[in-house]
Design a protein around this motif. Sequence first.
Motif, PDB file in Angstrom:
ATOM      1  N   VAL A  59       9.223 -28.007 -12.015  1.00 50.06           N
ATOM      2  CA  VAL A  59       9.393 -26.259 -12.690  1.00 50.06           C
ATOM      3  C   VAL A  59       8.960 -25.691 -12.043  1.00 50.06           C
ATOM      4  O   VAL A  59       8.475 -24.265 -11.425  1.00 50.06           O
ATOM      5  N   ALA A  60       6.969 -25.812 -11.206  1.00 51.47           N
ATOM      6  CA  ALA A  60       6.999 -25.270 -10.918  1.00 51.47           C
ATOM      7  C   ALA A  60       7.055 -23.390  -9.702  1.00 51.47           C
ATOM      8  O   ALA A  60       6.921 -22.178  -9.429  1.00 51.47           O
ATOM      9  N   VAL A  61       8.506 -24.185  -8.994  1.00 53.07           N
ATOM     10  CA  VAL A  61       8.730 -22.820  -8.205  1.00 53.07           C
ATOM     11  C   VAL A  61       9.841 -22.978  -9.316  1.00 53.07           C
ATOM     12  O   VAL A  61      10.898 -21.214  -8.213  1.00 53.07           O
ATOM     13  N   GLY A  62       9.830 -22.615 -10.025  1.00 54.14           N
ATOM     14  CA  GLY A  62      11.112 -22.057 -11.026  1.00 54.14           C
ATOM     15  C   GLY A  62      11.234 -20.571 -11.177  1.00 54.14           C
ATOM     16  O   GLY A  62      12.464 -19.562 -10.717  1.00 54.14           O
ATOM     17  N   THR A  63      10.279 -19.791 -11.362  1.00 54.08           N
ATOM     18  CA  THR A  63       9.822 -18.844 -11.399  1.00 54.08           C
ATOM     19  C   THR A  63      10.213 -17.799 -10.035  1.00 54.08           C
ATOM     20  O   THR A  63      10.635 -17.150  -9.824  1.00 54.08           O
ATOM     21  N   THR A  64       9.714 -18.606  -8.517  1.00 53.99           N
ATOM     22  CA  THR A  64      10.470 -18.111  -7.457  1.00 53.99           C
ATOM     23  C   THR A  64      11.195 -18.800  -6.474  1.00 53.99           C
ATOM     24  O   THR A  64      11.305 -18.439  -5.777  1.00 53.99           O
ATOM     25  N   ALA A  65      12.268 -19.152  -7.161  1.00 55.32           N
ATOM     26  CA  ALA A  65      13.214 -20.015  -6.204  1.00 55.32           C
ATOM     27  C   ALA A  65      13.766 -18.787  -5.352  1.00 55.32           C
ATOM     28  O   ALA A  65      14.292 -19.514  -4.583  1.00 55.32           O
ATOM     29  N   ASN A  66      14.146 -18.009  -6.321  1.00 57.77           N
ATOM     30  CA  ASN A  66      15.403 -16.753  -5.261  1.00 57.77           C
ATOM     31  C   ASN A  66      14.370 -15.775  -5.182  1.00 57.77           C
ATOM     32  O   ASN A  66      14.839 -14.861  -4.060  1.00 57.77           O
ATOM     33  N   MET A  67      13.726 -15.897  -4.569  1.00 56.38           N
ATOM     34  CA  MET A  67      12.255 -14.729  -3.883  1.00 56.38           C
ATOM     35  C   MET A  67      12.256 -15.565  -2.313  1.00 56.38           C
ATOM     36  O   MET A  67      11.806 -16.996  -2.126  1.00 56.38           O
ATOM     37  N   LEU A  68      11.353 -14.680  -1.747  1.00 56.53           N
ATOM     38  CA  LEU A  68      11.362 -15.135  -0.346  1.00 56.53           C
ATOM     39  C   LEU A  68      10.177 -15.661   0.032  1.00 56.53           C
ATOM     40  O   LEU A  68       8.640 -14.837   0.632  1.00 56.53           O
ATOM     41  N   ILE A  69       9.570 -16.609  -0.848  1.00 54.20           N
ATOM     42  CA  ILE A  69       8.238 -17.431  -0.081  1.00 54.20           C
ATOM     43  C   ILE A  69       8.286 -18.467   0.616  1.00 54.20           C
ATOM     44  O   ILE A  69       6.839 -18.785   0.793  1.00 54.20           O
ATOM     45  N   GLN A  70       9.468 -18.444   1.671  1.00 53.83           N
ATOM     46  CA  GLN A  70       9.015 -18.900   2.774  1.00 53.83           C
ATOM     47  C   GLN A  70       9.453 -20.640   2.235  1.00 53.83           C
ATOM     48  O   GLN A  70       9.033 -20.985   1.346  1.00 53.83           O
ATOM     49  N   PRO A  71       9.119 -21.053   3.950  1.00 51.45           N
ATOM     50  CA  PRO A  71       9.741 -22.782   3.446  1.00 51.45           C
ATOM     51  C   PRO A  71       7.713 -23.642   2.873  1.00 51.45           C
ATOM     52  O   PRO A  71       8.392 -23.991   2.107  1.00 51.45           O
TER      53      PRO A  71
END
Length: 305
Positions: free
Chosen positions: A224-236
């Motif tokens: 749920v928490a990573v949904g918004t940024t799933a396809n963004m470059l947030i790094q591992p």
Amino acid sequence: MIFLGIGYLIIFLKRYGYSSVGYNFFLGAISIQWYIIVAGCLSHRGTTGFDIDINIKSLITGLFAAAVVLISFGVYMGKVSRIQLLVIMVIEIVMYAVNEFIVLEELQVADIGGSMIVHMFACYFGMAVTFVLRRPEDTNNNPKEAPVYHSDLFAMIGSLFLWLYWPSFNSILVAPGNDKQRAVINTYLSLTACTVSVFATSAFVNKEKLQMAHVQNAVLAGGVAVGTTANMLIQPWGAILLGTLAGIISVCGFYYVQPYLNEKLKLHDTCGVHNLHGMPGLLGALAGVVAAKLADVDDYKDRYS
């Protein structure tokens, strides 16, 4: 994922097993059809005599809408009749479609995995419904709101199914290529980190004992928490951090926040939706703000890092 995963996840109540699975099936099926009609009308607003296009994307977004209804159902499950469920669904789909149109089309907000438009909306719509329909017997100590051994096992089947297929949920609408790869990788990393933090936090707050509700639900908070940024470059490390925080927040929600909301605000949440979808969804929204602020066009080239 929608019908089997959510259907089995909410089967934990010892006296509501048939109804939870049955109503889940019914609401999911009719929600998809109603959403296609409502979304089609919104896309042709201001015109007359139009045709509604039905394609694979409309079916997928219809499943997202069904997920919204079924998540909300978890809040007021066991407290409404089938007619009330139908009326609530009709209203919720309309409100969801309008909200989705405003957020994604008008405001151009990036929310590929639905942390905001799916999870947060579903949670707080359901909380509003349960607040309006609150009854004196809706307490955390109600004997009817208890699981039995086999119902908890069936709920774990739903949890495992959702956990395995959550990366597909977050990446299904992403264009093929490295963006889709990022969505899958970030979601898996967040889920694995969340699972570890849930077991650790649950053992800590329960004095080295694990609580089944935490294992069934909170392990999904990372998705749920990573949904918004799933396809963004947030790094591992960013995905792992999000999952870890989501797991801690979700467990603390079950242990501290849910009893407080029930006792002080009379907000009874049957399945703990606020802990799994509401607060982790808010965390995902905040992460999206940070990721969007730090984003640079040059970073989003044909590569992962």
